[in-house]
Write a protein that holds these residues in place. Structure first.
Motif, PDB file in Angstrom:
ATOM      1  N   SER A 110       0.836  -1.208   0.000  1.00 32.57           N
ATOM      2  CA  SER A 110       0.000   0.000   0.000  1.00 32.57           C
ATOM      3  C   SER A 110       0.871   1.258   0.000  1.00 32.57           C
ATOM      4  O   SER A 110       0.524   2.254  -0.648  1.00 32.57           O
ATOM      5  N   GLU A 111       1.994   1.224   0.699  1.00 36.50           N
ATOM      6  CA  GLU A 111       2.923   2.365   0.683  1.00 36.50           C
ATOM      7  C   GLU A 111       3.509   2.550  -0.715  1.00 36.50           C
ATOM      8  O   GLU A 111       3.620   3.682  -1.207  1.00 36.50           O
ATOM      9  N   ALA A 112       3.859   1.462  -1.380  1.00 36.15           N
ATOM     10  CA  ALA A 112       4.389   1.548  -2.745  1.00 36.15           C
ATOM     11  C   ALA A 112       3.331   2.088  -3.706  1.00 36.15           C
ATOM     12  O   ALA A 112       3.639   2.904  -4.584  1.00 36.15           O
ATOM     13  N   ARG A 114       0.878   4.109  -2.918  1.00 40.37           N
ATOM     14  CA  ARG A 114       0.723   5.529  -2.608  1.00 40.37           C
ATOM     15  C   ARG A 114       1.841   6.336  -3.261  1.00 40.37           C
ATOM     16  O   ARG A 114       1.598   7.381  -3.880  1.00 40.37           O
ATOM     17  N   ARG A 115       3.068   5.853  -3.162  1.00 35.56           N
ATOM     18  CA  ARG A 115       4.201   6.557  -3.778  1.00 35.56           C
ATOM     19  C   ARG A 115       4.091   6.555  -5.306  1.00 35.56           C
ATOM     20  O   ARG A 115       4.432   7.547  -5.947  1.00 35.56           O
ATOM     21  N   ASP A 116       3.638   5.458  -5.875  1.00 35.10           N
ATOM     22  CA  ASP A 116       3.442   5.409  -7.325  1.00 35.10           C
ATOM     23  C   ASP A 116       2.401   6.437  -7.772  1.00 35.10           C
ATOM     24  O   ASP A 116       2.558   7.073  -8.817  1.00 35.10           O
ATOM     25  N   GLU A 118       1.748   9.268  -6.247  1.00 39.22           N
ATOM     26  CA  GLU A 118       2.399  10.581  -6.145  1.00 39.22           C
ATOM     27  C   GLU A 118       3.291  10.835  -7.353  1.00 39.22           C
ATOM     28  O   GLU A 118       3.271  11.929  -7.925  1.00 39.22           O
ATOM     29  N   VAL A 119       4.075   9.850  -7.748  1.00 31.52           N
ATOM     30  CA  VAL A 119       4.967   9.996  -8.904  1.00 31.52           C
ATOM     31  C   VAL A 119       4.151  10.208 -10.177  1.00 31.52           C
ATOM     32  O   VAL A 119       4.499  11.039 -11.025  1.00 31.52           O
TER      33      VAL A 119
END
Length: 152
Positions: A110-112, A114-116, A118-119
């Motif tokens: 889930s953190e990955a 979320r970062r994806d 954002e990117v």
């Protein structure tokens, strides 16, 4: 030394016997909702590691571990009776870390994600640092070659 097939079959049978015992014969109030996830038997069939999970908090895990430890002799006796082996394997119970590992992996995924996201949002509004098309065109190369020849 026993072959791997026999050890695997014995492990499956021990898993069935232990699960049945926990469901029907072990009446310890400390025993929570226990699921036998895996059994691993050594190559010489003398030792079996039984992995289990417990639904609940740390107190339920501790109580279930104590209940399994106290019922180990009864379970081993039943394994010996039902398998018919000359030497019954010793049993060790281990709390399986699968639920904690799965929760950790879910959090990491889930953190990955979320970062994806954002990117992707940054990439949608991004602009080129230089020209939109930084590559030379064939016409530009021929013009530069003519300038180089004229200067020489």
């Amino acid at each position: 030394m026993a072959d791997q097939g026999r050890a695997r079959k014995l492990a499956e049978r021990i898993q069935q016997i232990v699960a049945q015992m926990l469901d029907t014969r072990i009446k310890d109030p400390r025993l929570g909702f226990v699921t036998v996830t895996d059994v691993r038997v050594t190559g010489d069939l003398q030792h079996a590691d039984v992995f289990y999970t417990v639904y609940g908090d740390d107190e339920a895990r501790a109580g279930s571990a104590a209940a399994l430890e106290s019922a180990k002799g009864l379970i081993r006796s039943e394994v010996g009776k039902q398998t018919g082996m000359r030497l019954t394997p010793s049993l060790d119970f281990h709390l399986d870390a699968v639920p904690e590992t799965a929760a950790h992996l879910t959090a990491a995924l889930s953190e990955a994600a979320r970062r994806d996201a954002e990117v992707a949002a940054l990439a949608a509004t991004a602009q080129f640092a230089g020209d939109a098309d930084p590559y030379r065109k064939p016409a530009e190369e021929s013009d530069e070659d003519d300038d180089d020849r004229a200067g020489a």
